[in-house]
Write a protein that holds these residues in place. Structure first.
Motif, short mmCIF file in Angstrom:
data_model
loop_
_atom_site.label_atom_id
_atom_site.label_comp_id
_atom_site.label_asym_id
_atom_site.label_seq_id
_atom_site.Cartn_x
_atom_site.Cartn_y
_atom_site.Cartn_z
N PRO A 136 0.81 -1.22 0.00
CA PRO A 136 0.00 0.00 0.00
C PRO A 136 0.84 1.26 0.00
CG PRO A 136 0.13 -0.90 2.21
CD PRO A 136 0.82 -1.90 1.30
N LYS A 137 0.23 2.30 -0.55
CA LYS A 137 0.80 3.65 -0.47
C LYS A 137 -0.31 4.55 0.07
CE LYS A 137 3.93 2.92 -4.38
NZ LYS A 137 5.05 2.61 -3.49
N ILE A 138 0.10 5.63 0.72
CA ILE A 138 -0.89 6.52 1.33
C ILE A 138 -0.65 7.94 0.87
CG2 ILE A 138 0.44 7.00 3.43
CD1 ILE A 138 -2.26 6.62 4.97
N GLU A 139 -1.75 8.63 0.57
CA GLU A 139 -1.70 10.02 0.12
C GLU A 139 -2.59 10.85 1.02
OE1 GLU A 139 -2.94 12.74 -3.79
OE2 GLU A 139 -3.04 10.54 -3.88
N VAL A 140 -2.04 11.93 1.56
CA VAL A 140 -2.82 12.83 2.41
C VAL A 140 -3.74 13.67 1.54
CG1 VAL A 140 -2.69 14.76 4.04
CG2 VAL A 140 -1.03 12.90 4.17
N MET A 141 -5.04 13.70 1.88
CA MET A 141 -6.03 14.38 1.06
C MET A 141 -6.55 15.66 1.73
SD MET A 141 -6.12 12.31 -1.50
CE MET A 141 -7.59 12.77 -2.42
N SER A 142 -6.13 15.92 2.96
CA SER A 142 -6.59 17.11 3.68
C SER A 142 -5.52 17.55 4.65
CB SER A 142 -7.89 16.81 4.43
OG SER A 142 -8.22 17.85 5.33
N ASP A 143 -5.38 18.86 4.83
CA ASP A 143 -4.41 19.39 5.79
C ASP A 143 -4.95 19.37 7.22
OD1 ASP A 143 -2.52 19.90 3.84
OD2 ASP A 143 -3.23 21.94 3.48
N THR A 144 -6.23 19.06 7.38
CA THR A 144 -6.84 19.03 8.71
C THR A 144 -6.24 17.91 9.54
OG1 THR A 144 -8.91 19.92 7.83
CG2 THR A 144 -9.01 18.83 9.98
N ILE A 145 -5.89 18.22 10.76
CA ILE A 145 -5.27 17.25 11.66
C ILE A 145 -6.09 17.15 12.94
CG2 ILE A 145 -3.25 16.79 13.12
CD1 ILE A 145 -1.52 18.01 10.93
N HIS A 146 -6.30 15.93 13.42
CA HIS A 146 -6.99 15.70 14.68
C HIS A 146 -6.06 14.94 15.62
CE1 HIS A 146 -10.80 17.11 13.11
NE2 HIS A 146 -10.68 16.29 12.09
N THR A 147 -6.09 15.29 16.88
CA THR A 147 -5.31 14.59 17.90
C THR A 147 -6.26 13.80 18.78
OG1 THR A 147 -3.62 16.32 17.88
CG2 THR A 147 -3.64 14.84 19.77
N GLN A 148 -6.07 12.48 18.81
CA GLN A 148 -6.96 11.59 19.54
C GLN A 148 -6.14 10.53 20.28
OE1 GLN A 148 -10.08 12.11 19.78
NE2 GLN A 148 -10.78 13.22 17.97
N PRO A 149 -6.74 9.92 21.32
CA PRO A 149 -6.06 8.80 21.98
C PRO A 149 -5.92 7.64 21.01
CG PRO A 149 -7.88 9.64 23.32
CD PRO A 149 -8.02 10.26 21.97
N GLU A 150 -4.78 6.99 21.05
CA GLU A 150 -4.50 5.89 20.14
C GLU A 150 -3.76 4.79 20.90
OE1 GLU A 150 -1.93 5.70 16.06
OE2 GLU A 150 -3.43 7.31 16.21
#
Length: 203
Positions: free
Chosen positions: A105-119
């Motif tokens: 797989p390859k991944i491409e970022v589609m939005s500059d929006t960032i969320h910080t969540q527990p992981e």
């Protein structure tokens, strides 16, 4: 040694490797085109899906089963909604994700929006930390088990994809987390049990 025992002690494992295992810290190799339809790769994919569902988790990368190859599997079943409050489910932008398996797989970022969540991570059992991830990504690769070769993901599903892609590059979520947020998720239970508790590495 019995066949059953051998299957537990050689990759692909039927458990998650834990942080400290060198396989989690190397860049996984691409699956060669002539091997994609091989019995070996099919077996690895089948084992990944089996382990994913046995542990009731949402993602697994081949290195987590001891296999340093670029394969990921993701799934967020509708039944998992019951494990979260409606507020958390909405706040974390969770949604169902059909079983999705990608080779190379390859991944491409589609939005500059960032969320910080527990992981959390099945390879760092018993802990979590807050991690910043992009809100929207596109995953492309060789789709397996009916998975399309291109998938656009949003919210929590995009987080799952970024987490699993990190595993293919020897990166664990603790490398990206806010260190001050690192938490033992059973701390309250440990206190209520007078310190008598254990982190289970099997379901």
């Amino acid at each position: 040694m019995s066949t059953e025992l051998e299957s537990r002690t050689v990759p692909p494992y039927n458990h998650f490797t834990q942080i400290g295992d060198p396989v989690l810290r190397i860049r996984a190799e691409e699956v060669q085109p002539e091997c994609v339809d091989s019995q070996e790769i099919t077996g690895i994919v089948d084992q990944m899906v089996k382990v994913l569902r046995h542990y009731d988790c949402v993602g697994v990368a081949a290195p987590q089963l001891g296999v340093p190859l670029r394969i990921i599997a993701m799934e967020f079943r509708e039944e998992k909604r019951e494990q979260f409050t409606p507020e958390v489910y909405q706040q974390r932008k969770m949604s169902t994700l059909p079983l999705s398996v990608f080779i190379n797989p390859k991944i491409e970022v589609m939005s500059d929006t960032i969320h910080t969540q527990p992981e959390g991570c099945m390879s760092v059992r018993g802990f979590s930390g807050r991690v910043a991830r992009y809100d929207r990504v596109k995953v492309t690769g060789i789709g397996m088990l009916g998975t399309p070769d291109e998938l656009e993901l949003v919210g929590w599903s995009a987080r799952i994809a970024q987490h699993e892609m990190d595993h293919l590059n020897g990166i664990i979520y603790i490398d990206r987390m806010d260190v001050s947020s690192f938490t033992c998720i059973t701390w309250a239970r440990i206190n209520s049990n007078g310190g008598r508790d254990a982190i289970m590495f099997d379901k």
